[in-house]
Design an enzyme around this catalytic site. Structure first.
Site, mmCIF file in Angstrom:
data_model
loop_
_atom_site.group_PDB
_atom_site.id
_atom_site.type_symbol
_atom_site.label_atom_id
_atom_site.label_comp_id
_atom_site.label_asym_id
_atom_site.label_seq_id
_atom_site.Cartn_x
_atom_site.Cartn_y
_atom_site.Cartn_z
ATOM 1 N N HIS A 35 0.834 -1.211 0.000
ATOM 2 C CA HIS A 35 0.000 0.000 0.000
ATOM 3 C C HIS A 35 0.866 1.257 0.000
ATOM 4 O O HIS A 35 0.361 2.349 0.240
ATOM 5 C CB HIS A 35 -0.980 0.019 1.179
ATOM 6 C CG HIS A 35 -2.164 -0.907 0.968
ATOM 7 N ND1 HIS A 35 -3.283 -0.519 0.280
ATOM 8 C CD2 HIS A 35 -2.371 -2.188 1.334
ATOM 9 C CE1 HIS A 35 -4.143 -1.530 0.243
ATOM 10 N NE2 HIS A 35 -3.615 -2.554 0.871
ATOM 11 N N THR A 36 2.145 1.110 -0.254
ATOM 12 C CA THR A 36 3.021 2.284 -0.304
ATOM 13 C C THR A 36 3.074 2.895 -1.697
ATOM 14 O O THR A 36 3.428 4.057 -1.839
ATOM 15 C CB THR A 36 4.451 1.914 0.133
ATOM 16 O OG1 THR A 36 4.835 0.708 -0.533
ATOM 17 C CG2 THR A 36 4.537 1.715 1.631
ATOM 18 N N SER A 123 -1.509 -10.038 -9.257
ATOM 19 C CA SER A 123 -1.503 -9.052 -10.349
ATOM 20 C C SER A 123 -1.757 -9.643 -11.732
ATOM 21 O O SER A 123 -1.040 -9.362 -12.692
ATOM 22 C CB SER A 123 -0.173 -8.281 -10.339
ATOM 23 O OG SER A 123 -0.259 -7.190 -11.196
ATOM 24 N N SER A 124 -2.832 -10.422 -11.819
ATOM 25 C CA SER A 124 -3.260 -10.872 -13.145
ATOM 26 C C SER A 124 -3.689 -9.681 -13.987
ATOM 27 O O SER A 124 -3.571 -9.699 -15.216
ATOM 28 C CB SER A 124 -4.416 -11.868 -13.023
ATOM 29 O OG SER A 124 -5.594 -11.245 -12.545
ATOM 30 N N GLU A 155 -6.549 1.525 -15.396
ATOM 31 C CA GLU A 155 -7.221 1.451 -14.096
ATOM 32 C C GLU A 155 -7.576 2.829 -13.566
ATOM 33 O O GLU A 155 -8.695 3.066 -13.134
ATOM 34 C CB GLU A 155 -6.349 0.676 -13.098
ATOM 35 C CG GLU A 155 -6.142 -0.753 -13.563
ATOM 36 C CD GLU A 155 -5.476 -1.673 -12.549
ATOM 37 O OE1 GLU A 155 -5.543 -1.409 -11.339
ATOM 38 O OE2 GLU A 155 -4.885 -2.681 -12.985
ATOM 39 N N ASP A 167 2.329 -2.616 -9.932
ATOM 40 C CA ASP A 167 2.036 -3.867 -10.640
ATOM 41 C C ASP A 167 2.487 -3.811 -12.096
ATOM 42 O O ASP A 167 3.109 -4.745 -12.614
ATOM 43 C CB ASP A 167 0.535 -4.172 -10.583
ATOM 44 C CG ASP A 167 0.057 -4.421 -9.165
ATOM 45 O OD1 ASP A 167 0.908 -4.505 -8.253
ATOM 46 O OD2 ASP A 167 -1.166 -4.517 -8.967
HETATM 47 P P1 ADP Z 1 -5.158 -9.318 -9.404
HETATM 48 O O1 ADP Z 1 -4.605 -8.285 -10.326
HETATM 49 O O2 ADP Z 1 -4.415 -9.352 -8.115
HETATM 50 O O3 ADP Z 1 -5.248 -10.676 -10.010
HETATM 51 P P2 ADP Z 1 -7.502 -7.688 -9.707
HETATM 52 O O4 ADP Z 1 -8.811 -7.674 -9.026
HETATM 53 O O5 ADP Z 1 -6.695 -6.439 -9.743
HETATM 54 O O6 ADP Z 1 -6.654 -8.880 -9.043
HETATM 55 O O7 ADP Z 1 -7.674 -8.140 -11.219
HETATM 56 C C1 ADP Z 1 -8.343 -9.341 -11.525
HETATM 57 C C2 ADP Z 1 -9.287 -9.129 -12.693
HETATM 58 O O8 ADP Z 1 -8.544 -8.916 -13.911
HETATM 59 C C3 ADP Z 1 -10.130 -10.323 -12.984
HETATM 60 O O9 ADP Z 1 -11.259 -10.372 -12.134
HETATM 61 C C4 ADP Z 1 -10.524 -10.069 -14.440
HETATM 62 O O10 ADP Z 1 -11.536 -9.086 -14.531
HETATM 63 C C5 ADP Z 1 -9.246 -9.470 -15.003
HETATM 64 N N1 ADP Z 1 -8.400 -10.512 -15.612
HETATM 65 C C6 ADP Z 1 -7.135 -10.829 -15.271
HETATM 66 N N2 ADP Z 1 -6.661 -11.845 -16.050
HETATM 67 C C7 ADP Z 1 -7.653 -12.175 -16.894
HETATM 68 C C8 ADP Z 1 -7.804 -13.168 -17.931
HETATM 69 N N3 ADP Z 1 -6.820 -14.016 -18.210
HETATM 70 N N4 ADP Z 1 -8.974 -13.214 -18.590
HETATM 71 C C9 ADP Z 1 -9.969 -12.360 -18.287
HETATM 72 N N5 ADP Z 1 -9.901 -11.425 -17.335
HETATM 73 C C10 ADP Z 1 -8.764 -11.324 -16.633
HETATM 74 MG MG MG Z 2 -4.662 -6.190 -10.045
#
Ligand code: ADP
Ligand code: MG
Length: 372
Positions: A35-36, A123-124, A155, A167
């Protein structure tokens, strides 16, 4: 070419009947500095060997078509409508947030395949944003701060989430076998070699509490009001003796976390340089405590995983990683103890919460690249 890239190309050809360009970008695990980033402070993520592949090719149909293999879902819009779209809380927001910043010509097809678990704090989302920008033909050289900012804008500007830049930065600047010390004010980074004698294990609580999204915005606002009371632009510029200038006691605790966490990042880097594993571990535990009590972004599942992990022989340190309210913990574990760590913690968590946690023994990996 990596097997995954081949697989993604084949899936793309089968779906759209053309040959795509492919890019990949990794997820990340943040070792310390939580959170920094949106307080323009210090963070220490590692890019990991879980990544998002995006394949894309032009079409002449006047439409943007996207498909996520992870969700087995497709979306489609006329290209002319992209610039006028608003975020709707759908996964496609992440793709549109990128696509609206790039020329799409007479149409584009996109296919997404990711091994980063969705919504688990690894961080997907940034991996998806960065790989999408590259696959759609973002023209610059890698690595690039401009690309990190473009991806972040998906974002901040499109989705209206006041996220920091960690990220996207980690997904682009990550390096094999090293962590990245990022100064989120100057946007300068250095690679920090990690001691060999330590494994990085992320543990997924498999929960995501609803509170997370609103709490994130609330923390951003609390930190902004704390900075205002002190008279600085961001908490990065505040000093410990100024904390008493913050009128609201809650905002004061939030700020105390940010200041102490920035300090812990520096101490962790120093300990890592010396190969002092015990000190590195101790700092992770301190970080968790600060996030639990001062910043209040943990939850029962994260607290249990972090606390229980420390009772297992061979665990050096454990803490929540990512935004909190679910998602993952990050653990430093002696390599020989990793199997026992998984077994012991897995069965303890199952017994307590009735959920099987998922373990990722991750390796620090290279940042985003164009593959073909
Ligand atoms: P994090 O980044 O930690 O995984 P977030 O809530 O910031 O969590 O982002 C997750 C969201 O990103 C998923 O709920 C989806 O909406 C989107 N996302 C990430 N990867 C994919 C993917 N491979 N296909 C579809 N949506 C994705
Ligand atoms: Mg994310």
């Amino acid at each position: 070419m990596a097997g995954t890239a081949q697989f993604v190309i084949q899936a793309f050809e089968a779906r759209y009947h053309s040959t795509p360009d492919v890019a990949r970008a990794p997820g990340r695990v943040n070792l310390i500095g939580e959170h920094t980033d949106y307080n323009l402070g210090l963070v220490l993520p590692v890019a990991i060997d879980l990544d998002c592949y995006v394949a894309s090719a032009p079409n002449r149909l006047g439409v943007l078509r996207i498909h996520s293999q992870n969700l087995d879902q497709s979306r489609e819009w006329p290209v002319g409508q992209i610039s006028g779209l608003r975020a709707i809380g759908d996964w496609s927001d992440y793709v549109i947030g990128i696509a609206r910043q790039l020329p799409l010509g007479r149409g584009r097809d996109v296919l997404i395949h990711s091994s980063v678990p969705l919504g688990s704090g690894l961080s997907s989302s940034a991996a998806l944003e960065v790989a999408t920008a590259l696959a759609l033909g973002w023209p610059g050289d890698l690595p690039s701060i401009e690309l990190a900012k473009l991806a972040q804008r998906a974002e901040t500007d499109f989705m209206g989430v006041p996220s920091g830049i960690m990220d996207q930065f980690a997904a682009i600047f990550g390096q094999r076998d090293a962590a990245l010390l990022i100064d989120c004010r100057s946007l300068e980074s250095q690679t920090i070699a990690l001691p060999d004698a330590v494994a990085i294990v992320a543990v997924n609580t498999m929960v995501k509490h609803e509170l997370g999204q609103s709490a994130y915005r609330q923390r951003v606002a609390e930190c902004a009001s704390a900075a205002l009371d002190i008279g600085v632009e961001s908490l990065r510029d505040a000093e410990a003796h100024q904390l008493e200038l913050i009128r609201d006691p809650i905002a004061q605790r939030r700020a105390r976390h940010i200041l102490s966490e920035n300090q812990r990042v520096l101490e962790f880097v120093e300990a890592s340089r010396k190969g002092d594993l015990r000190e590195m571990g101790r700092l992770l535990v301190e970080s968790h405590r600060s996030l639990e009590h001062d910043y209040e972004v943990t939850c029962a599942e994260l607290d249990f995983l972090a606390d229980r992990a420390m009772q297992i022989e061979g665990t050096l340190g454990a803490r929540m990683t990512g935004g909190g309210f679910g998602g993952c913990t990050v653990n430093l574990v002696e390599p020989a103890a990793v199997e026992r760590f998984k077994e012991t913690l897995g069965s303890a968590y199952l017994e307590k919460f009735g959920i099987e946690p998922v373990f990722y023994h991750v390796r620090p990996s290279d940042g985003a690249q164009r593959i073909s």
